[in-house]
Design a protein around this motif. Structure first.
Motif, PDB file in Angstrom:
ATOM      1  N   SER A 156       1.081  -1.127   0.526  1.00  0.00           N
ATOM      2  CA  SER A 156       0.479   0.260  -0.041  1.00  0.00           C
ATOM      3  C   SER A 156       0.686   0.997   0.299  1.00  0.00           C
ATOM      4  CB  SER A 156      -1.225   0.152   1.355  1.00  0.00           C
ATOM      5  OG  SER A 156      -0.289  -0.936   2.363  1.00  0.00           O
ATOM      6  N   PHE A 157       0.460   1.866  -0.177  1.00  0.00           N
ATOM      7  CA  PHE A 157       1.121   3.867   0.022  1.00  0.00           C
ATOM      8  C   PHE A 157       0.318   4.125   1.132  1.00  0.00           C
ATOM      9  CE2 PHE A 157       1.096   4.004  -4.511  1.00  0.00           C
ATOM     10  CZ  PHE A 157      -0.480   4.203  -5.045  1.00  0.00           C
ATOM     11  N   SER A 158       1.716   4.897   2.022  1.00  0.00           N
ATOM     12  CA  SER A 158       1.842   5.122   3.233  1.00  0.00           C
ATOM     13  C   SER A 158       2.452   6.880   3.023  1.00  0.00           C
ATOM     14  CB  SER A 158       3.292   5.016   3.717  1.00  0.00           C
ATOM     15  OG  SER A 158       4.359   4.664   3.000  1.00  0.00           O
ATOM     16  N   GLU A 159       2.375   7.339   4.558  1.00  0.00           N
ATOM     17  CA  GLU A 159       2.925   9.207   4.501  1.00  0.00           C
ATOM     18  C   GLU A 159       3.579   8.961   3.242  1.00  0.00           C
ATOM     19  OE1 GLU A 159      -0.356   9.741   7.668  1.00  0.00           O
ATOM     20  OE2 GLU A 159       1.334  11.561   5.801  1.00  0.00           O
ATOM     21  N   TYR A 160       4.512   8.685   3.084  1.00  0.00           N
ATOM     22  CA  TYR A 160       6.068   8.339   2.072  1.00  0.00           C
ATOM     23  C   TYR A 160       5.595   8.763   1.343  1.00  0.00           C
ATOM     24  CZ  TYR A 160      10.119   7.338   0.110  1.00  0.00           C
ATOM     25  OH  TYR A 160      11.194   6.820  -0.763  1.00  0.00           O
ATOM     26  N   ASP A 161       4.350   8.009   0.155  1.00  0.00           N
ATOM     27  CA  ASP A 161       4.372   8.022  -0.551  1.00  0.00           C
ATOM     28  C   ASP A 161       3.950   9.565  -0.842  1.00  0.00           C
ATOM     29  OD1 ASP A 161       3.736   5.051  -0.270  1.00  0.00           O
ATOM     30  OD2 ASP A 161       5.088   5.999  -1.935  1.00  0.00           O
ATOM     31  N   LEU A 162       2.759   9.812  -0.030  1.00  0.00           N
ATOM     32  CA  LEU A 162       2.131  11.025  -0.304  1.00  0.00           C
ATOM     33  C   LEU A 162       3.174  12.294  -0.175  1.00  0.00           C
ATOM     34  CD1 LEU A 162      -0.831  11.218   0.131  1.00  0.00           C
ATOM     35  CD2 LEU A 162      -0.884  12.148   2.789  1.00  0.00           C
ATOM     36  N   ASN A 163       3.811  12.477   0.570  1.00  0.00           N
ATOM     37  CA  ASN A 163       4.749  13.524   0.364  1.00  0.00           C
ATOM     38  C   ASN A 163       5.603  13.430  -0.861  1.00  0.00           C
ATOM     39  OD1 ASN A 163       3.968  14.206   3.390  1.00  0.00           O
ATOM     40  ND2 ASN A 163       6.228  12.282   4.065  1.00  0.00           N
ATOM     41  N   ILE A 164       5.983  12.385  -1.076  1.00  0.00           N
ATOM     42  CA  ILE A 164       6.123  12.661  -2.320  1.00  0.00           C
ATOM     43  C   ILE A 164       5.866  13.736  -3.486  1.00  0.00           C
ATOM     44  CG2 ILE A 164       7.549  11.319  -4.367  1.00  0.00           C
ATOM     45  CD1 ILE A 164       8.586   9.483  -2.659  1.00  0.00           C
ATOM     46  N   ILE A 165       4.251  12.667  -3.960  1.00  0.00           N
ATOM     47  CA  ILE A 165       3.265  13.258  -4.553  1.00  0.00           C
ATOM     48  C   ILE A 165       3.610  14.790  -4.562  1.00  0.00           C
ATOM     49  CG2 ILE A 165       1.011  12.902  -5.480  1.00  0.00           C
ATOM     50  CD1 ILE A 165       1.809   9.669  -5.471  1.00  0.00           C
ATOM     51  N   ASN A 166       2.504  14.715  -3.123  1.00  0.00           N
ATOM     52  CA  ASN A 166       2.589  15.904  -2.799  1.00  0.00           C
ATOM     53  C   ASN A 166       4.003  17.324  -3.230  1.00  0.00           C
ATOM     54  OD1 ASN A 166       0.714  17.809  -1.350  1.00  0.00           O
ATOM     55  ND2 ASN A 166       0.929  16.004   0.134  1.00  0.00           N
ATOM     56  N   ALA A 167       4.666  17.095  -3.063  1.00  0.00           N
ATOM     57  CA  ALA A 167       5.898  18.395  -3.312  1.00  0.00           C
ATOM     58  C   ALA A 167       6.108  18.154  -4.962  1.00  0.00           C
ATOM     59  CB  ALA A 167       7.456  17.233  -3.035  1.00  0.00           C
ATOM     60  N   ILE A 168       5.318  17.182  -5.502  1.00  0.00           N
ATOM     61  CA  ILE A 168       4.740  17.395  -6.734  1.00  0.00           C
ATOM     62  C   ILE A 168       5.067  18.765  -7.543  1.00  0.00           C
ATOM     63  CG2 ILE A 168       4.513  16.916  -9.482  1.00  0.00           C
ATOM     64  CD1 ILE A 168       4.464  13.926  -8.178  1.00  0.00           C
ATOM     65  N   GLU A 169       5.480  19.723  -8.326  1.00  0.00           N
ATOM     66  CA  GLU A 169       4.392  21.194  -8.668  1.00  0.00           C
ATOM     67  C   GLU A 169       3.370  21.060  -9.381  1.00  0.00           C
ATOM     68  OE1 GLU A 169       7.132  22.722 -11.487  1.00  0.00           O
ATOM     69  OE2 GLU A 169       6.299  24.930 -11.481  1.00  0.00           O
ATOM     70  N   HIS A 170       2.542  21.745  -9.342  1.00  0.00           N
ATOM     71  CA  HIS A 170       1.129  22.054  -9.495  1.00  0.00           C
ATOM     72  C   HIS A 170       0.055  20.690  -8.800  1.00  0.00           C
ATOM     73  CE1 HIS A 170       2.203  24.091 -13.067  1.00  0.00           C
ATOM     74  NE2 HIS A 170       2.860  23.748 -13.321  1.00  0.00           N
ATOM     75  N   VAL A 171       1.031  20.322  -8.606  1.00  0.00           N
ATOM     76  CA  VAL A 171       0.192  19.153  -7.363  1.00  0.00           C
ATOM     77  C   VAL A 171      -0.959  20.206  -6.424  1.00  0.00           C
ATOM     78  CG1 VAL A 171      -0.121  17.314  -5.475  1.00  0.00           C
ATOM     79  CG2 VAL A 171       0.961  17.020  -7.783  1.00  0.00           C
ATOM     80  N   LYS A 172      -2.190  20.370  -6.336  1.00  0.00           N
ATOM     81  CA  LYS A 172      -2.848  20.660  -5.059  1.00  0.00           C
ATOM     82  C   LYS A 172      -3.093  20.345  -3.904  1.00  0.00           C
ATOM     83  CE  LYS A 172      -6.724  24.070  -4.778  1.00  0.00           C
ATOM     84  NZ  LYS A 172      -7.270  24.611  -6.170  1.00  0.00           N
ATOM     85  N   ALA A 173      -3.206  18.816  -3.666  1.00  0.00           N
ATOM     86  CA  ALA A 173      -3.508  19.043  -1.472  1.00  0.00           C
ATOM     87  C   ALA A 173      -3.725  16.515  -2.813  1.00  0.00           C
ATOM     88  CB  ALA A 173      -5.060  18.739  -2.350  1.00  0.00           C
ATOM     89  N   THR A 174      -3.277  16.295  -1.684  1.00  0.00           N
ATOM     90  CA  THR A 174      -3.024  14.801  -2.099  1.00  0.00           C
ATOM     91  C   THR A 174      -4.563  14.247  -0.781  1.00  0.00           C
ATOM     92  OG1 THR A 174      -1.188  14.281  -0.859  1.00  0.00           O
ATOM     93  CG2 THR A 174      -0.973  14.994  -2.815  1.00  0.00           C
ATOM     94  N   GLN A 175      -4.362  13.199  -0.832  1.00  0.00           N
ATOM     95  CA  GLN A 175      -5.284  12.244  -0.108  1.00  0.00           C
ATOM     96  C   GLN A 175      -5.044  10.462  -0.355  1.00  0.00           C
ATOM     97  OE1 GLN A 175      -9.700  12.363   0.765  1.00  0.00           O
ATOM     98  NE2 GLN A 175      -9.265  12.401   2.814  1.00  0.00           N
TER      99      GLN A 175
END
Lengths: 634, 230
Positions: A99-118
């Motif tokens: 599964s995904f975890s907070e770690y993955d969430l942080n990586i994706i959050n850091a991508i440019e133009h990403v406004k929010a993740t959940q």
């Protein structure tokens, strides 16, 4: 000569020569009428398609859904730990990418133009039902997922905020609209020969279609049947229904085991059930108020959307509501507990959620997930993966008897375990633990700041190691849009070409039939330019009449067939777009009652220009007619 | 007033040449009238057309009140014709979709007059030919004689200096013929207009104060004839 005089002459001519005039008027009427209808409905179609495919105000296309593909390790009965064993079921964040975890969430959050993740994950509740959708059936709600209002726009355009005391907005999933029932035909035991599916050799020779048919045959033999229920989306939206967080799981009414002959379904007798039930009650009553634990917690829900998806079987509610439900769920257990449970019985006799100070997990979480994934039903009574998903089969007799009368799942029980050793520490009594615990999930929702950046974000996500296949609904919309654009352009070209043709041909005919008339006018002193203007204005008058009638007819017809077009549109959409997308917005039929006034205006101008320009050719010919030959031809 | 000098019209068809009119010259004063007579094919209609600005001469000039009929472009020529000349045709040539009064209005409308103005004057003209009660009738509702009377009224529309008439009574019976000629000549006298008429009827021609005989496109004879009624 005054233009008004020329018009006067033409009007008199028209009154006298109605039939001839129709040669020009009728074709223009038809052309304008068709152009009006087609351009209006093409525009309507575009608008409706845009709303249907791209969702509410193109909101949907600003949200991506990244799924973790589940690997089914080793087939049935493989590394899946049985509920009787202690310890974690091994699905913590350091296990191989389950599964995904907070770690993955942080990586994706850091991508440019990403406004929010959940990260979205199902609530670890195994016995929940929803009542009120169907008159005589209660459906299971095995996978309730909390999402933020921002992300909810992926599935609905309605209000998705949760206020305590109010009905919880819910996005239902049509794949949960099923009814499960048992059909034993008087037998106590049914064996199904799985060899058709089971041999590794035979599987390789079969086509997908053959495998599907074989599976269908086998499923038909099973005593457990599932029936999909019909529903009416527009009737459901706005309906108030009830969610019930029930108590203890229903006891299994049958068991499954594998023998050399195949899969064996054995019915559990009434006596056996009664005994099991009593044993359970006795055991649980030692530490809990049995009735209190079993008391259902109910919530009012209001339907704001219905999803039809082959990839997803989750039912969505607002994150805050999900948190509240979990809190109530755990609180129920805390309130029902009469005395402390001995530590050695926790995670042995009595199972629940495990909390290592970080993540809150359920032994059943993966199970429920898998059930949700493959659309299986039931409350923990059976595990039914698709046999062909497993990489190998267990040809030997591996007994999967799920109901072990010596261990019970206590709804809402949170067991604190040591993060490193996995040893049980004791009961955890903070009901709000779910809210604050770390989540792991199979799905990450990503909201982008703007559709124009979608492609960039998708590449960045893939570069970061997360495979994301863009469904490219923009592409599909683009291709539909393009088709419609092509239609519009074709219509425009046809309009121009046809009207030019009609005008030239009929005007030339009129001119050649008017030689005498021209001769007379010329003989008594009308100039060549006067003759030219006479005929251009004739074309203008006749065309204008045809245009007015055609436009009025076109508008009236376009509106009157809007119902037909609406139906056609809906079936076209569900046959194409509806096959692959999360949700297709319901389009108001009133969209098709619109007339494209701007197109009409443009066509008016085009027609006026064409008329004047094109009629000059025959008009010029007319002016060249000499009175001598015109009158001589008598 | 009208001066025709060496007027010639030839038609060339490949290598063959047809001389329709050969070197015609004549002179008339304002108010004079002229009868053109001759056998058919002698060029009478051609002469009328050349003088009336309908058919362009191969050579020669036509001058009316010192203005060359054929000078300028089509607009100029047409305008001059519209203001100076009136035409009465053997085939009458009324527009079939216009009423009597509207037909009479046409030359005035071409001249740029308003419909109201034209209509008023047209009614007066119809009264002169005793057709004021038939003003709203279409040509198909009228007899030959009535139609030609409308034709005459139309020719008078713009108060022309000259009326060109090509066998105006050709299609009419004797009674109507006499009538038309009388109307035409009476009004012409009143307004001091010149009437140039093609006719093969000697009894009509003898009342004109100038007669031109044509034969094979050439002037056979030209005679001044003092009318007793003048």
């Amino acid at each position: 000569m005054k233009i008004s005089s020329l018009f006067f002459i033409n009007i008199k001519k028209l009154k006298n020569q109605m039939k001839k005039a129709l040669f020009l008027i009728i074709p223009i009427t038809l052309i304008v009428m068709l152009a009006t209808i087609i351009t209006s409905h093409t525009a309507n179609f575009q608008k409706a398609a845009s709303e249907a495919i791209l969702g509410t105000a193109q909101e949907q296309n600003t949200i991506l859904k990244i799924e973790k593909t589940i690997e089914f390790p080793g087939g049935m009965g493989g590394s899946q730990s049985s509920p009787t064993s202690s310890g974690n079921s091994g699905s913590s964040s350091n296990s191989q990418s389950r599964s995904f975890s907070e770690y993955d969430l942080n990586i994706i959050n850091a991508i440019e133009h990403v406004k929010a993740t959940q990260m979205t994950s199902s609530l670890p509740i195994s016995n929940a039902t929803i009542d009120g959708i169907f008159d005589d059936t209660t459906i299971s709600a095995n996978s309730i997922v909390g999402i933020d209002a921002e992300m909810a726009s992926l599935y609905t355009d309605q209000d998705f905020t949760y206020s305590e005391g109010e009905a919880i907005p819910v996005i239902l999933n049509a794949s949960t609209f099923t009814k499960t029932y048992e059909e034993w035909n008087g037998q106590e035991e049914i064996t199904i020969d799985m060899s058709a599916m089971g041999q590794p050799g035979s599987r390789g020779d079969m086509t997908q279609e053959e495998m599907d048919t074989t599976r269908e045959n086998l499923e038909n033999q099973m005593p457990i049947k599932t029936q999909a229920l019909d529903y009416n989306e527009s009737e459901l939206i706005g309906k108030e229904i009830e969610l019930s967080i029930n108590g203890l799981d229903d006891l299994a009414t049958y068991t499954i085991s594998m023998s050399s002959e195949g899969m064996v379904f054995t019915k559990v007798s009434e006596d056996q059930l009664a005994t099991s039930e009593q044993t359970r009650q006795d055991s649980i009553s030692q530490y809990w108020d049995y009735d209190k634990l079993n008391e259902a917690i109910t919530y009012k829900l209001v339907v704001v959307g219905v999803i039809e998806s082959q990839q997803d079987s989750s039912t969505y509610i607002p994150t805050e509501a999900a948190n509240q439900i979990m809190t109530d769920y755990i609180q129920r257990e805390i309130d029902a507990r009469t005395t402390d449970v001995p530590i050695d019985e926790l995670n042995a006799v009595y199972n629940g959620l495990s909390y290592d100070g970080y993540e809150l997990e359920s032994d059943q979480t993966e199970q429920i997930m898998r059930n949700a994934q493959f659309g299986a039903q039931g409350n923990g009574a059976m595990m039914m993966g698709r046999p062909d998903e497993s990489s190998q089969t267990s040809g030997n007799a591996t007994s999967i008897e799920f109901t072990d009368t010596e261990s019970y799942n206590i709804p809402g029980l949170v067991i604190e375990v040591d993060a490193d050793t996995g040893d049980v520490i004791g009961q955890y009594s903070d009901a709000t633990v779910y809210k604050s615990s770390a989540k792991s999930s199979q799905t990450i929702l990503v909201k982008i700041d703007s559709i124009s950046n979608r492609d960039d974000v998708v590449s960045a996500i893939n570069d970061a190691g997360y495979s994301y296949q863009d469904f490219n609904n923009l592409e599909m919309f683009g291709s539909i849009d393009q088709t419609l654009q092509t239609i519009t352009i074709s219509i425009s070209i046809a309009f121009i070409v046809l009207s030019m043709g009609v005008i030239i041909i009929t005007m030339s005919k009129f001119v050649s039939e008017s030689k005498k008339e021209i001769g007379i006018f010329r003989a008594i002193g009308m100039t060549k330019s006067g003759i030219r203007t006479l005929f251009v204005s004739q074309a203008a008058i006749y065309t204008m009449i045809g245009y007015l009638i055609g436009a009025v007819l076109g508008i009236v017809l376009a509106i009157s067939i809007s119902g037909l077009i609406y139906n056609w549109f809906n079936s076209a959409i569900s046959n194409t777009v509806g096959q692959g997308f999360e949700v297709v917005n319901t389009i108001e039929s009133s969209i098709f009652m619109n007339i494209s006034w701007s197109s009409l205006g443009i066509y008016t101008l085009i027609l006026a220009a064409i008329t004047i320009l094109v009629s000059l050719i025959p008009a010029n010919q007319a002016s060249k007619i000499s009175p001598v030959e015109a009158l001589l031809s008598e | 007033m009208i001066k025709v000098e060496s007027l010639t019209k030839t038609y060339t068809d490949g290598r063959s040449k047809v001389v329709a009119l050969d070197n015609i010259s004549l002179e008339l004063e304002q108010g004079d009238d002229l009868a053109i007579v001759g056998p058919s094919g002698s060029g009478k209609t051609t002469l009328l057309q050349l003088m009336g600005g309908i058919n362009r001469p191969t050579s020669g000039t036509v001058t009316i009140h010192n203005r060359d009929v054929w000078a300028g472009n089509d607009n100029t020529i047409s305008k001059f014709r519209n203001e100076t000349m009136g035409f009465v045709f053997q085939m009458i040539y009324l527009q079939e979709y216009l009423t009597a009064i509207e037909n009479v209005m046409i030359p005035m409308l071409i001249a740029g007059k308003s419909q109201a103005e034209a209509r008023k004057h047209a009614l007066e003209l119809l009264a002169k030919v005793d057709l004021q009660d038939r003003s709203e009738h279409l040509p198909k509702e009228m007899s030959g004689g009535e139609m030609q009377r409308v034709g005459v009224a139309r020719a008078l529309s713009n108060n022309p200096k000259i009326i060109f008439a090509d066998e105006p009574t050709g299609k009419l019976d004797k009674k109507n013929s006499k009538n038309i000629i009388k109307i035409l000549t009476d009004i012409a006298k009143q307004e001091n207009m010149s009437v140039i008429m093609i006719t093969h009827d000697e009894s009509i021609a003898k009342d004109f104060n100038n007669i031109l005989w044509l034969e094979h496109g050439k002037m056979k004879n030209f005679a001044k004839n003092t009318r007793s009624t003048k």
